[in-house]
Design an enzyme around this catalytic site. Structure first.
Site, mmCIF file in Angstrom:
data_model
loop_
_atom_site.group_PDB
_atom_site.id
_atom_site.type_symbol
_atom_site.label_atom_id
_atom_site.label_comp_id
_atom_site.label_asym_id
_atom_site.label_seq_id
_atom_site.Cartn_x
_atom_site.Cartn_y
_atom_site.Cartn_z
ATOM 1 N NE ARG A 5 -8.588 -6.838 -5.296
ATOM 2 C CZ ARG A 5 -9.126 -5.628 -5.519
ATOM 3 N NH1 ARG A 5 -10.203 -5.505 -6.249
ATOM 4 N NH2 ARG A 5 -8.573 -4.544 -4.988
ATOM 5 N NE ARG A 49 -4.023 -9.281 -7.096
ATOM 6 C CZ ARG A 49 -4.588 -8.485 -6.187
ATOM 7 N NH1 ARG A 49 -4.164 -7.240 -6.044
ATOM 8 N NH2 ARG A 49 -5.560 -8.921 -5.433
ATOM 9 C CG MET A 71 -25.794 37.827 8.416
ATOM 10 S SD MET A 71 -25.748 39.603 8.483
ATOM 11 C CE MET A 71 -26.671 40.004 7.013
ATOM 12 C CE1 TYR A 77 -4.762 -0.380 -16.095
ATOM 13 C CE2 TYR A 77 -3.081 -0.454 -17.823
ATOM 14 C CZ TYR A 77 -3.618 -0.948 -16.636
ATOM 15 O OH TYR A 77 -3.013 -1.969 -15.983
ATOM 16 C CD GLU A 105 0.208 -4.615 -4.319
ATOM 17 O OE1 GLU A 105 -0.899 -4.203 -3.976
ATOM 18 O OE2 GLU A 105 0.408 -5.779 -4.713
ATOM 19 N N GLY A 152 -0.933 -0.307 -7.221
ATOM 20 C CA GLY A 152 -1.887 -0.809 -6.235
ATOM 21 C C GLY A 152 -1.923 0.197 -5.098
ATOM 22 C CB THR A 153 -3.212 3.616 -4.985
ATOM 23 O OG1 THR A 153 -4.397 3.258 -5.698
ATOM 24 C CG2 THR A 153 -2.212 4.236 -5.938
ATOM 25 C CG ASN A 154 -6.738 -0.396 -2.733
ATOM 26 O OD1 ASN A 154 -7.119 0.750 -2.922
ATOM 27 N ND2 ASN A 154 -7.282 -1.446 -3.315
ATOM 28 C CG ASP A 155 -1.561 -3.724 -0.415
ATOM 29 O OD1 ASP A 155 -1.642 -3.819 0.821
ATOM 30 O OD2 ASP A 155 -2.007 -4.578 -1.192
#
Ligand code: PEP
Ligand code: MG
Length: 881
Positions: free
Chosen positions: A561, A617, A104, A850, A744, A765-768
């Site tokens: 990459r 990689r 409010m 890291y 990953e 590899g936290t995307n995969d």
């Protein structure tokens, strides 16, 4: 002993926020330090909770305490609520611990009724003002406390103005206002079924209950859920005696910041209006004056205000945002709070406060939101210019910054027009690696499909280029070279503007403000690095990005990459030759052509990193990504390669996969075509040797992607080592290097103890891992994740913010198991989460060595890492970097 539910302002202090709410605690604090605050009292958050526990009733004990405080206030002020002589009027405001949209708002002038309005006329000598106050009160009370739709009142005002040919509210005469008051009361009766309450105590109780109820209105509930605010905090209610800024030329009202909230400059910044009420300033009916001209209008008041603002800033040890009113030559302070500010101002302010000994470096670090730094590192739209343009659509804020340019739908066109000096935007359904040159040449990238880890998003972030991805409202027709949105058609060459920090797409061009990284920024980041004890690396695929990342403070490359190097115009023919080769011999021949390119790339990266570790990689994506798919393009390529189009077509279709993300990619490529792995290992070694001969220290780390079982690594590690050792021996140099793996795949986490026996390092590899842990395709999840978040199934998009509860458990398990069998195992993260503050904190708490993120997020990760350490209160515990 009975509980105290109501506090006079002189009974509280700033540390009582949980009981008195933010506003109440600050009003109390200001009262205590002797500032001129209109007096009043605060009903506690506990009273609010009690109201809910007591079936939405305020119990007698609380009612009694309210009565008692009201009486006390009346006595102190020498005024009575509802009186026909010099009546007391009050404001009623909610005041939660955290300010919360949906709660409010304010009711002003409570206590006015048919009798007290006469008392007000007598006291102020101003009949028009008194009736105007009364009609405003009825309107606010009805809307805010009784939820009668606003427009019903607005239309009465509009009709009255129209009938008399008036332009603005201030044209209404006393007589008009009297009639309006009658009409407003009629609306109230019709809507509520009762007369507008004339009894001031009843007005007050209805208002208090409305504040309590607003704690649980749907907007407030959603806000709490989104911001992790517990539901049982409750809100306080502040009742404060009114002061009026519209009582003639010795009255006024205004808002001021103790410093400039845009730049942080240490000079009073704000506005005021003579003879006006607060809402007149906000409504913009009259143009307010610069606060500094108050010095001429009312020198004594200005002096007093200046002193107060300085002492408030010193007292709170932060820049304040202060509301004040001057009533007949007397200054009153109505509110103070920490002032909202831009990132630039935020940094300048904390650096100045530390330099003046007002706060510590740790406090300075904790006061800056890591995400805010983005504003400093990228150009932004000029806020005034943004108001002139229309928002066309909203997509995902995939890579921050702002861009404006003419739209083109093909990378070649972008390159050509950019060369001709045009500012361009690359617009695609979704980008593919072939678009890379267009992405480089454009000002920004806009895609209709794809999520936060789509090709466009990942590559744009790497380049520090603005990108809005997954903007599904846009119908992008690449063939027709146009975008359709409803009836609107945007053609090639038309201007659009995109904001990669918000996801907004605007029609037309918008003026920009360039990024500014000033002196205070580096001073501040220096303090961040003093405190931080987790390293921050960068994801970079070429020397240009690597150099940029070093400028931003990167301490190594956490992910290079290598496939991103395959797409440059000169190389793609050799890459394609390698792929279509149907025997080892032909493949090796093609790889021989690629080797010098890769060697050059790695050499350049080692030079740029100049002694910092470089994690490289091996090839990761499925091979079909490198081949053309449209008939025309296949025919053209076949001609170039001197093979039959039908053979090439067959090869393309052989490589096609139903689920490429789960298919022939990652280390599976090296297992089936070891010669690719050999070429890459050789190129890394040769690049390292070249740099080494130039006297540059090189620290190569070779990373194997997508390992799911230790046997993959057992097979590949010796191939990599044999190749590299052979090169070093040939060159007569000794260059230490390490070999490790991405983690990953969920199975890799579960068997991390086995894998760690063969790996020198893990990089998450936290995307995969998110893709495979949730079973959400990275390329397609954008279609439903928005709704998942909206419906509260997921709190956040897990591709942006690491899902600590689930995916985080895999990380935790892998860290524990990995270190069990390999004590010296180095741990890092290189998924997109490595630059997201809450995920960085999680990584810190897991003991990672890291985090690695795209260059422009490096400062954000540095700050988040320092904050994580401060939060953990580990000032005395030193960790190995
Ligand atoms: C990952 O999967 O988190 C990762 C960094 O690799 P990529 O995004 O290239 O699959
Ligand atoms: Mg991956």
């Amino acid at each position: 002993m009975s509980t105290k539910f109501v506090y006079s302002f002189d009974e509280g202090n700033k540390d009582m926020k949980s009981l008195l709410g933010g506003k109440g605690a600050n009003l109390a604090e200001m009262t205590n330090i002797g500032l001129p605050v209109p007096q009043g009292f605060t009903i506690t958050t506990e009273a609010c909770n009690d109201y809910y526990e007591n079936d939405l009733k305020i119990k007698q004990e609380i009612l009694d305490q309210i009565d008692q405080k009201l009486e006390q206030l009346e006595k102190e002020q020498g005024k009575k609520l509802g009186s026909d002589v010099n009546p007391l009027l009050v404001s009623v405001r909610s005041g939660a611990v955290f300010s919360m949209p949906g709660m409010m708002d304010t009711i002003l002038n409570l206590g006015l009724n048919d009798t007290s309005v006469n008392g007000l006329i007598e006291a102020t000598g101003n009949e028009r003002f008194s009736y105007d106050s009364y009609r405003r009160f009825i309107q606010m009370f009805s809307d805010v406390a009784m939820e009668i739709p606003k427009y019903k009142f607005e239309s009465v005002l509009d009709n009255a103005k129209e009938a008399k040919g008036y332009e603005v509210d201030t044209d209404l005469t006393t007589e008009d206002l009297k009639e309006i008051v009658v009409k407003f009361k009629e609306i109230y009766k019709k809507e509520i079924g009762e007369d507008f309450p004339q009894e001031p105590k009843k007005q007050l109780m209805l208002a208090i209950e409305a504040v309590f109820r607003s704690w649980n209105n749907p907007r407030a509930i959603v806000y709490r859920r989104l911001n992790d605010i517990p539901n049982d905090l409750g809100t306080a209610v502040n009742i404060q005696s009114m002061v009026f800024g519209n009582m003639g030329d010795t009255s006024g009202t205004g808002v001021a910041f103790t410093r400039n909230p845009a730049t942080g400059e240490n000079k009073l910044f704000g506005e005021y209006l003579i003879n006006a009420q607060g809402e007149d300033v906000v409504a913009g009916i009259r143009t307010p004056n610069d606060i500094n001209t108050l010095q001429e209008d009312m020198p004594e008041i200005f002096e007093e205000f200046l002193n107060i603002s300085e002492s408030l800033e010193k007292h709170y040890r932060d820049m304040q945002d202060i509301e004040f009113t001057i009533e007949k030559g007397n200054l009153y302070i109505l509110q103070t709070r920490s002032g909202k500010r831009t990132a630039k101002a935020a940094i300048n302010v904390v650096v100045d406060l530390v330099n003046n000994g007002m706060i510590t470096k740790e406090e300075a670090i904790m006061r800056i939101e890591p995400e805010q730094l983005d504003q400093l590192l990228h150009p932004t739209f000029n806020p005034a210019a943004l108001k002139e343009v229309k928002v066309l659509a909203k997509g995902l804020p995939a890579s921050p910054g702002a861009a404006t340019g003419k739209v083109y739908f093909h990378a070649d066109d972008v390159v050509a027009h950019a060369k001709a000096g045009e500012k361009t935007l690359l617009v695609r359904q979704e980008t593919s690696p072939e678009d890379i040159e267009g992405m480089v040449s454009s000002e920004g990238i806009l895609t209709a499909r794809g999520g936060m880890t789509s090709h466009a998003a990942v590559v744009a972030r790497g380049m520090g280029k603005c990108c809005v991805a997954g903007c599904g409202e846009l119908n992008v027709d690449e063939r027709a070279r146009e975008i359709r949105v409803g009836d609107l058609v945007i053609k090639e060459g038309d201007y659009l503007s995109i904001d990669g920090s918000t996801g907004s797409v605007y029609l037309g061009s918008v003026e920009m403000t360039s990024a500014e990284v000033g002196g205070s920024f580096s001073v501040f980041m220096g303090w961040v690095d003093e405190i931080r004890d987790m390293l921050v690396r960068t994801n970079a695929d070429n020397p240009r990005d690597a150099k940029k990342a070093i400028e931003f403070g990167a301490e190594g490359i956490g992910l290079c990459r290598t496939e991103h190097m395959f797409f440059e115009e000169e190389r793609i023919p050799a890459v394609r030759e390698m792929i279509v080769a149907d025997n080892v011999e032909d493949r090796e021949k093609a790889l021989e052509k690629l080797l010098p390119f890769q060697r050059g790339d790695f050499h350049g990266i080692f030079e740029a990193m100049d002694g910092k570790p470089c994690n490289i990689r091996l090839l990761d994506p499925p091979l079909h990504e490198f081949l053309p798919h449209e008939d025309e393009a296949i025919e053209e390529l076949a001609k170039k390669m001197n093979i039959r189009p039908s053979d090439l077509k067959k090869r393309v279709s052989d490589l096609d996969e139903f689920n490429p993300m789960l298919g022939h990619r990652g280390c599976r490529l090296a297992v089936t075509y070891p010669e690719i792995c050999v070429m890459q290992a050789r190129a890394i070694a040769q690049g390292a040797i070249l740099a080494n001969k130039e006297g540059i220290k090189v620290i190569p780390e070779i990373m194997v992607p997508l390992v799911g079982t230790v046997n993959e690594l057992k097979l590949l590690r010796p191939i990599i080592e044999d190749t590299m050792n052979e090169e070093f021996e040939k060159a007569g140099v000794e260059i230490p290097y390490t070999v490790g793996t991405m983690i990953e795949i969920p199975r890799a986490c579960i068997t991390a103890d086995e894998i760690a026996e063969v790996a020198d390092f893990f990089s998450f590899g936290t995307n995969d891992l998110t893709q495979m842990g949730f079973g959400y395709s990275r390329d397609d999840a954008g279609k439903f994740l928005g709704e998942y978040v909206e419906k509260g199934i997921l709190e956040k998009d897990p591709f942006q913010v690491l899902d600590q509860k689930g995916i985080g458990k895999f990380v935790e398990m892998a860290v524990k198991l990995g270190r069990q069998t390999n004590e010296s195992l180095k741990l890092g993260i290189c998924g997109e989460h490595g630059g997201e503050p809450s995920s960085v904190e999680f990584c810190y708490n897991q003991g990672l060595n890291y985090v690695s993120c795209s260059p422009f997020r490096v400062p954000i990760a540095r700050l988040a890492a320092a904050q994580a350490r401060i939060k953990k209160e580990s000032g005395s515990v030193h960790r190995d970097k």
